[in-house]
Design a protein around this motif. Structure first.
Motif: not given
Length: 481
Positions: A232-239
């Motif tokens: 995707s163009s905009y995405a995040a992964e939160v850990t």
């Protein structure tokens, strides 16, 4: 009469001139013969038996073209849920064209059910009006066993995708039957009951994908192939380092997390919380020791930032678990993490006495009281016992010798008795009382001043008086001379 015969003759000539109808889907009875070199095969339940059938067209062509011959199968009790198909390579077929006098090899695949009991099962194959009996012997059944599902997840460039979530749905169920994550090499391998499944594959930063009609057989490994995910163009992964933080009352639980921009473009993320318990406050910080909070943070594509979420409970918060949600919003989605702050009680014991300094004569005992209080809020203090450290030769006892349990807010009194030896030198001595429980221990020091006995003081005074009297007597006696 002559005219009638002429009309009949004309009709016969016209009929002979018309073309005969071609065979449509079948040929005359007995025109096809079917042969198989090995009409009986032995397989395990769930495996596929493959038969090579030689079909020969023994009929004479009506118009010089090949006949179109229909093919089908019949199965019987015990094999009703088997799947059978005629194939040409990987293509399933149901008709074959064989020139008159010619032959053709036709492949029949018989996919058995994995839960078929051990035994021999007949089936009948039809090619036109030709038939043949075939036999499949099941040597081993897998009834009650789990099947194994394998799947590979990659991106568009063929790179393996680690940490993708694969949700397994059975039938029309709205909740996943199973949920697994891909390993470092982008694969999953999981055991499932026999069924037909829908696979939903998701990962932050990628568009989701699905794979339908994945058939898993008990005791058999099913390879579902490869699923490709598009970034995707905009995405995040939160850990989150730990979604459950335990802190004693009076301290603020702080959650450490990492925010990674896994999209194609730079992005600014908005930070918030939801469902905070009544009276609680939460703030995001870039460093654990910061006193100021932030509400948004910029992360370039491929970059990551550390965040600290401090939860601040109100004064007097009771012991218990308090849950809320951390929310991080990108330009296209909101990512949430469920967090729990566990406020634990403390085990705290307090010892007090009226005085910490006592006096006694040589050989005289000293008794004083200690008050033991549980001022914690975590629960009862249990197994309370006492140890007295005193100088060599001293005797010490505590009554009662132990306290079984002391609930929060309760207190108990014990008596401590110490006896110095009779031959001790008059001085000040220290004794230590250790109060030990299953949850911890506490020590207190006390001073004991040992005085000389009263008859020794009188004897000393008498001796001093005798000496003084003797000096005065001799002084008077020799002064007159």
């Amino acid at each position: 009469m002559t005219r009638v015969f002429a009309l009949l003759a004309a009709l016969l000539v016209l009929t002979a001139a018309l073309p005969l109808p071609a065979a449509a889907g079948s040929i005359s009875s007995g025109s096809v013969s079917v042969h198989c070199d090995f009409p009986g095969q032995v397989v395990e339940a769930g495996e596929t038996a493959t038969f090579s059938l030689t079909a020969t067209n023994n009929g004479a062509p009506a118009d010089g073209s090949a006949d179109q011959i229909r093919m089908w199968t019949e199965n019987y009790a015990g094999s009703r849920n088997w799947e059978m198909r005629f194939v040409d390579g990987e293509t399933e077929v149901n008709r074959v064209s064989i020139p008159a006098g010619g032959s053709k090899v036709v492949t029949l695949e018989v996919e058995t059910a994995a839960d078929t009991p051990v035994g021999e099962y007949p089936l009948k194959a039809h090619i036109g009006d030709g038939t043949i009996w075939l036999h499949v012997t099941i040597s081993k059944t897998h009834t009650g066993e789990l099947g194994t599902l394998n799947l590979l997840v990659t991106d568009k460039d063929g790179e393996r995708v680690k940490g993708a979530t694969v949700e397994v749905y059975s039938g029309s169920e709205s909740e996943p039957f199973d949920r697994v994550m891909t390993t470092a090499d982008g694969r999953i391998s999981t055991g499932l009951p026999q069924d037909v499944y829908l696979l939903l594959i998701t990962k932050p930063g990628y568009r989701s994908a699905e794979k339908r009609d994945v058939k898993v057989k008990c005791g058999i490994t099913t390879d579902a192939g490869t699923v490709m995910l598009e970034k995707s163009s905009y995405a995040a992964e939160v850990t989150v380092k730990s979604s459950l933080i335990t802190t004693p009352a009076g301290r603020n639980p702080t959650f450490e997390m990492t925010l990674q921009n896994v999209g194609k473009a730079d992005d600014t993320y908005r930070l918030s919380t939801g469902d905070l318990p009544a009276g609680w406050y939460a703030r995001y910080k870039e460093n654990a020791g910061d006193t100021s909070d932030i509400s948004e943070i910029f992360v370039p594509a491929g970059g990551e930032r550390s965040l600290y979420l401090e939860a601040i409970p109100p004064y007097g918060t009771e012991v218990g678990d308090y849950s809320f949600t951390a929310a991080i919003e990108s330009s296209s989605d909101v990512y949430t993490e469920d967090l729990t702050a566990k406020i634990s009680g403390s085990y705290e014991m307090r010892i007090s006495a009226e005085r910490y300094r006592y006096e006694a004569d040589m050989g005289e005992s000293v008794t004083f009281d200690l008050q033991i209080r549980n001022i914690g809020n975590a629960g009862a203090l249990t197994g309370i016992r006492f140890e007295v450290n005193a100088p060599q030769g001293w005797k010490a006892t505590v009554t009662p010798a132990n306290i079984t349990s002391l609930q929060p807010g309760e207190s108990e009194r014990v008596s401590v008795t110490v006896v110095p030896p009779s031959s001790i030198v008059a001085s000040e001595y220290k004794i230590t009382v250790n109060t030990i429980s299953d949850q911890g221990e506490l020590s207190d020091d006390f001073r004991i001043v040992v005085r000389e006995q009263s008859f020794a003081a009188i004897a000393g005074l008498l001796l001093l008086g005798a000496i003084a009297g003797g000096v005065w007597y001799y002084f008077r006696k020799y002064q007159r001379r």
